[in-house]
Write an enzyme that holds these catalytic residues in place. Structure first.
Site, PDB file in Angstrom:
ATOM      1  N   GLY A  84       0.528  -1.476  -0.172  1.00 54.10           N
ATOM      2  CA  GLY A  84       0.219   0.312  -0.185  1.00 54.10           C
ATOM      3  C   GLY A  84       0.783   1.148  -0.299  1.00 54.10           C
ATOM      4  O   GLY A  84       1.675   0.790   0.646  1.00 54.10           O
ATOM      5  N   ARG A 148       1.156  -5.833  -5.215  1.00 56.41           N
ATOM      6  CA  ARG A 148       1.476  -6.566  -3.340  1.00 56.41           C
ATOM      7  C   ARG A 148       2.069  -7.834  -4.056  1.00 56.41           C
ATOM      8  O   ARG A 148       0.945  -8.853  -3.667  1.00 56.41           O
ATOM      9  CB  ARG A 148      -0.133  -6.764  -3.010  1.00 56.41           C
ATOM     10  CG  ARG A 148      -0.953  -5.615  -2.588  1.00 56.41           C
ATOM     11  CD  ARG A 148      -1.922  -5.775  -1.316  1.00 56.41           C
ATOM     12  NE  ARG A 148      -2.082  -4.477  -1.460  1.00 56.41           N
ATOM     13  CZ  ARG A 148      -1.526  -4.248  -0.121  1.00 56.41           C
ATOM     14  NH1 ARG A 148      -0.434  -4.486   0.391  1.00 56.41           N
ATOM     15  NH2 ARG A 148      -2.104  -3.041   1.006  1.00 56.41           N
ATOM     16  N   ASP A 179       5.493  -8.277   5.542  1.00 54.57           N
ATOM     17  CA  ASP A 179       5.883  -9.011   4.557  1.00 54.57           C
ATOM     18  C   ASP A 179       6.529  -9.495   3.271  1.00 54.57           C
ATOM     19  O   ASP A 179       7.592 -10.074   2.709  1.00 54.57           O
ATOM     20  CB  ASP A 179       4.447  -9.505   3.502  1.00 54.57           C
ATOM     21  CG  ASP A 179       3.503  -9.703   4.701  1.00 54.57           C
ATOM     22  OD1 ASP A 179       3.538 -11.156   5.382  1.00 54.57           O
ATOM     23  OD2 ASP A 179       2.588 -10.049   4.610  1.00 54.57           O
ATOM     24  N   THR A 206       4.779   1.831   5.572  1.00 57.80           N
ATOM     25  CA  THR A 206       3.628   1.134   5.770  1.00 57.80           C
ATOM     26  C   THR A 206       2.623   2.020   6.610  1.00 57.80           C
ATOM     27  O   THR A 206       3.900   1.934   8.053  1.00 57.80           O
ATOM     28  CB  THR A 206       3.332  -0.389   6.706  1.00 57.80           C
ATOM     29  OG1 THR A 206       1.674  -0.390   6.315  1.00 57.80           O
ATOM     30  CG2 THR A 206       3.795  -0.708   7.524  1.00 57.80           C
ATOM     31  N   ASP A 208       0.607   1.608   8.567  1.00 61.36           N
ATOM     32  CA  ASP A 208       0.018   1.080   9.570  1.00 61.36           C
ATOM     33  C   ASP A 208       1.131   0.897  10.548  1.00 61.36           C
ATOM     34  O   ASP A 208       0.574   0.874  12.381  1.00 61.36           O
ATOM     35  CB  ASP A 208      -0.182  -0.880   9.295  1.00 61.36           C
ATOM     36  CG  ASP A 208      -1.511  -0.865   8.185  1.00 61.36           C
ATOM     37  OD1 ASP A 208      -1.880   0.057   7.438  1.00 61.36           O
ATOM     38  OD2 ASP A 208      -1.544  -2.007   8.044  1.00 61.36           O
TER      39      ASP A 208
HETATM   40  P1  FBP Z   1       1.014  -2.616   4.007  1.00 63.33           P
HETATM   41  O1  FBP Z   1       1.036  -2.872   4.627  1.00 63.33           O
HETATM   42  O2  FBP Z   1       1.235  -2.670   2.154  1.00 63.33           O
HETATM   43  O3  FBP Z   1       1.525  -0.659   3.638  1.00 63.33           O
HETATM   44  O4  FBP Z   1      -0.970  -1.978   3.491  1.00 63.33           O
HETATM   45  C1  FBP Z   1      -1.694  -0.710   4.695  1.00 63.33           C
HETATM   46  C2  FBP Z   1      -2.920  -1.142   3.976  1.00 63.33           C
HETATM   47  O5  FBP Z   1      -3.531   0.283   3.933  1.00 63.33           O
HETATM   48  C3  FBP Z   1      -3.931  -1.074   4.914  1.00 63.33           C
HETATM   49  O6  FBP Z   1      -4.314  -0.188   6.495  1.00 63.33           O
HETATM   50  C4  FBP Z   1      -5.328  -1.834   4.105  1.00 63.33           C
HETATM   51  O7  FBP Z   1      -5.999  -2.814   5.426  1.00 63.33           O
HETATM   52  C5  FBP Z   1      -4.493  -2.089   2.913  1.00 63.33           C
HETATM   53  O8  FBP Z   1      -3.203  -1.392   2.548  1.00 63.33           O
HETATM   54  C6  FBP Z   1      -5.400  -2.002   1.808  1.00 63.33           C
HETATM   55  O9  FBP Z   1      -5.569  -2.123   0.290  1.00 63.33           O
HETATM   56  P2  FBP Z   1      -5.091  -1.997  -0.632  1.00 63.33           P
HETATM   57  O10 FBP Z   1      -4.484  -1.302  -0.981  1.00 63.33           O
HETATM   58  O11 FBP Z   1      -4.946  -3.630  -1.533  1.00 63.33           O
HETATM   59  O12 FBP Z   1      -6.502  -1.687  -1.409  1.00 63.33           O
END
Ligand code: FBP
Length: 557
Positions: A84, A148, A179, A206, A208
Site C-alpha cells: 500500500g 502486492r 511481508d 507502511t 499501519d
Molecule cells: P501495507 O501493509 O502494504 O503498507 O498496506 C497498508 C494498508 O493501507 C492497510 O492499512 C489496508 O488494510 C490495506 O493496505 C488496504 O489494501 P489495498 O491497498 O490493497 O486496498
C-alpha cells in the site's frame, strides 16, 4: 502538467537528514556490532538462511581511518515500491538516487514498475534527474507504481534473478512492509545461493506502523497518515460539538495492529476508541464491544450530550474471538473449496455451501450478521492470504447493533435519549498525502542510508534510522539484519519464516496513557482539534514526530 501551489513549494523543501550522511563520502564508514540471532526459531531460520543468517547490526559512522573510496564506485541499482502507498516513498527513492549520484555520477537507478511483479516480468524504467525532481516531497507511489505480488514460486525467484542479471544490477532496494521485507530476506538468500553477488536491502514502509521493533523505531508513512486522519477526526469532533445531534462511527485503516487508532485517539481524545489488541487479550465479544459504546451514549445522554465520536480500528473484527474463529474457518474453507465455490452463482448458494463446512458456532455467527457484512467477509483474500479488512464495513455493523440495543433499552424504559449515527472510513485519504516534514525527512534519510549499505557491499539488511524524537540532524542511521526480525509463523497451512508484525503493546506508555484517560473522554466532551499538517513554520509545529514515538521514548528513559 498543472501543479498545485503547495506542490511547487514542496519541490523547494530540502529534507533534513542525519549529520553523518552529509559528510564527505570518503569519511563515512560502517561500524559492525556483534553477530545477531533471530527473535525465535533460531535453528530453523539458520537452516533456511544459510548465507544471510546471524549478521551483525551496523551503524553508519564517521570513519576514523584514512579517507576511502568505498562509496564512490559505479553502481547500477533497482528499486521496488511494494504494498500500500505510504507518504515518503518518493523521498526514499530520491535519497537513494542522490546518494548514488553523489557517490558516482555514472551510477544508474532503475525503478521496477507496479511493484515486485516489475522485477519478475522485467518491467522497469531508468530514473533520471527530471523524473526524480518531479516527485520530490510528494505523496503517493505514482513515480513507478506499487503492487502486492509476492515472489514465492521457484520460477518467480529465477525470473527475478534473470531480470537483475539482464540489467546488470549490483543491488535491489525493496521498500515495503513486513511481508515485502520477508520477501527481501528470501531474495537476498536466493541470490547468494545461486552464486550471484547482487545485493538486496529492505526499507520499512507502511502507514499501519506495525513494522517496528527495538531497532526499527517507525515505518515511514505512519506520521502523515495519522496526522491526516487526526485532522479529519478533529474537524468531525468540532462539527459534532456544534450540531450536537450525531454520533460519528469512524473506522480507521490499519490492517491488523491498532497503532493508527491509538495515535489518533491520543491526538483527538474521542469518546470511545477500541484497541484490537486489548479486545483480543480481554476476549471481548461483539456484544461486549457494543455494550461499551452504549454505556458512553447513555452516560452522555444524561448530560444532554446526544453526540460523540467512536474510533474503530480496521482490524477489529479479526481480534474479536468469535469473529476471528469465523474468519479462520472461512480462510481455510474458501481455499479448500475454491473451485466448487467459483461454480456457484449467488450469495445464498455460497452461504448454504459454507454452512455445511463451518463449525456450528461459526455457521450461526455468519448467519446472524447483516447480509452486507457476510458478503464482505467472503471476498477474495490478498496474495499473502489476509482477509481484506479495509473492505469490511465494521463501522456500519456496530452502528446497527448499537441502534438495536438502545431501541430495546428504550422499550424497557431504561434509556430516554436520542441516537442518530453516521459512519465514516478514513484510509485511502491518508496514504498518498503530501508527506509531513517528519516523513519527508525520514524517507529521504532511509534512502540515503540504503545507498550507504548497498555501496558498502551489504545484503540481507533493512535500512534503519534511530533517535527519531530528536532533530533530524541527530538521527542515527544504520542497518539491521533482516533475519534478526524473523520467526516462524503458520501461514496458509505451513510454517513460514516471516518478519514479526508489531502489535500495540498493552504494557507500554502509549496505551497506558490512553487507558488512563478514556473513562473521562467517554462521559465528557474532551475533544482536541489538531488541524491540518503544517509544512512551513517553526519546527515545534512542523517537525513534530508521532505522539506514540514521543511516549515510547519517554518510557525508555
Ligand atoms: P501495507 O501493509 O502494504 O503498507 O498496506 C497498508 C494498508 O493501507 C492497510 O492499512 C489496508 O488494510 C490495506 O493496505 C488496504 O489494501 P489495498 O491497498 O490493497 O486496498
Amino acid at each position: 502538467m498543472e501543479i498545485s501551489t503547495l506542490q511547487q513549494a514542496r519541490y523547494r523543501y530540502q529534507p533534513k537528514f542525519p549529520r553523518v550522511l552529509s559528510q564527505e563520502l570518503t569519511t563515512i564508514a560502517l561500524s559492525p556490532g556483534t553477530p545477531t540471532e533471530s527473535i525465535a526459531d533460531q535453528a530453523a531460520l539458520k537452516a533456511l538462511f544459510k548465507r544471510t543468517y546471524g549478521k551483525s547490526l551496523v551503524a553508519v559512522v564517521s570513519s576514523t581511518g584514512e579517507p576511502h573510496e568505498t562509496l564512490g564506485r559505479k553502481l547500477t541499482l533497482g528499486v521496488i515500491l511494494s504494498g500500500g502507498q505510504a507518504p515518503g516513498g518518493h523521498n526514499v527513492i530520491a535519497g537513494l538516487y542522490d546518494g548514488l549520484k553523489r557517490g558516482n555520477p555514472q551510477s544508474r537507478l532503475y525503478g521496477f514498475l507496479g511493484g515486485p511483479s516489475g522485477l519478475i516480468e522485467n518491467k522497469s524504467q531508468e530514473l533520471t534527474d527530471a523524473i526524480i525532481d518531479a516527485y520530490r516531497n510528494t505523496g503517493g507511489f505514482d513515480m513507478i507504481g506499487s503492487g502486492r505480488t509476492k515472489i514465492e514460486t521457484p520460477e518467480q525467484f529465477a525470473a527475478s534473478l534473470e531480470t537483475a542479471k539482464k540489467l546488470q544490477l549490483d543491488g535491489v532496494l525493496i521498500i515495503g512492509g513486513d511481508d515485502s521485507n520477508t520477501n527481501a530476506a528470501l531474495l537476498a538468500e536466493y541470490f547468494l545461493d545461486q552464486g550471484s553477488p547482487i545485493q538486496v536491502i529492505g526499507c520499512p514502509k507502511t502507514i499501519d506502523g506495525d513494522l517496528k521493533n527495538e531497532h526499527i523505531q517507525a515505518s515511514f508513512g505512519f506520521d502523515t497518515a495519522v496526522k491526516t486522519y487526526s485532522e479529519l477526526i478533529g474537524n468531525i469532533e468540532r462539527d459534532a460539538n456544534s450540531a450536537k445531534k450525531y454520533w460519528h462511527f469512524i473506522k480507521l485503516m490499519g490492517r491488523s495492529a491498532s497503532h493508527i487508532a491509538l495515535e489518533c485517539a491520543l491526538q483527538t481524545q474521542p469518546n470511545v476508541c477500541f484497541i484490537s489488541e486489548e479486545v483480543a487479550v480481554k476476549k471481548w465479544s461483539l456484544s461486549q464491544v457494543v455494550d461499551q459504546i452504549c454505556a458512553s451514549v447513555i452516560k452522555r445522554g444524561e448530560y444532554k450530550e446526544h453526540f460523540g465520536v467512536v474510533l474503530i480500528p480496521e482490524g477489529l473484527v479479526e481480534f474479536i474471538p468469535e469473529m476471528k474463529q469465523l474468519i479462520l474457518e472461512l480462510n481455510d474453507t474458501l481455499a479448500t473449496y475454491e473451485k466448487e465455490l467459483a461454480a456457484l452463482s449467488n450469495m445464498t448458494d455460497h452461504l448454504d455451501f459454507l454452512g455445511k463446512k463451518l463449525s456450528p458456532s461459526a455457521k450461526e455467527l455468519l448467519g446472524s450478521l447483516p447480509a452486507d457484512i457476510a458478503r464482505e467477509l467472503l471476498m477474495d483474500r490478498d496474495p499473502h492470504g489476509n482477509v481484506q479488512v479495509s473492505r469490511i464495513e465494521t463501522e456500519k455493523l456496530l452502528m446497527g447493533m448499537v441502534e438495536k440495543r438502545l431501541g430495546r433499552l428504550k422499550e424497557q424504559g431504561l434509556y430516554t435519549g436520542k441516537f442518530s449515527a453516521l459512519g465514516h472510513f478514513f484510509g485511502y485519504e491518508g496514504r498518498a498525502a503530501f508527506p509531513s516534514n517528519f516523513d519527508a525527512n525520514y524517507g529521504y534519510s532511509l534512502g540515503l542510508t540504503a545507498f550507504v549499505l548497498i555501496a558498502s557491499g551489504l545484503t540481507g539488511y533493512m535500512a534503519c534510522v534511530k533517535n527519531l524524537t530528536a532533530p533530524a540532524e541527530e538521527w542515527i542511521p544504520g542497518g539491521v539484519p533482516l533475519t534478526m526480525m524473523m520467526h516462524l509463523e503458520q501461514r496458509q497451512g505451513s510454517q513460514k519464516p516471516v518478519i514479526q508484525k508489531a502489535l500495540v503493546d498493552l504494557e507500554a506508555l502509549p496505551f497506558k496513557t490512553f487507558a488512563a484517560a478514556r473513562d473521562i473522554w467517554a462521559c465528557t466532551t474532551s475533544f482536541i482539534f489538531p488541524g491540518g499538517i503544517q509544512y512551513f513554520g517553526p519546527p515545534e509545529l512542523c517537525d513534530k514526530p508521532p505522539r506514540i514515538l514521543e511516549l515510547e521514548h519517554q518510557g525508555r528513559l
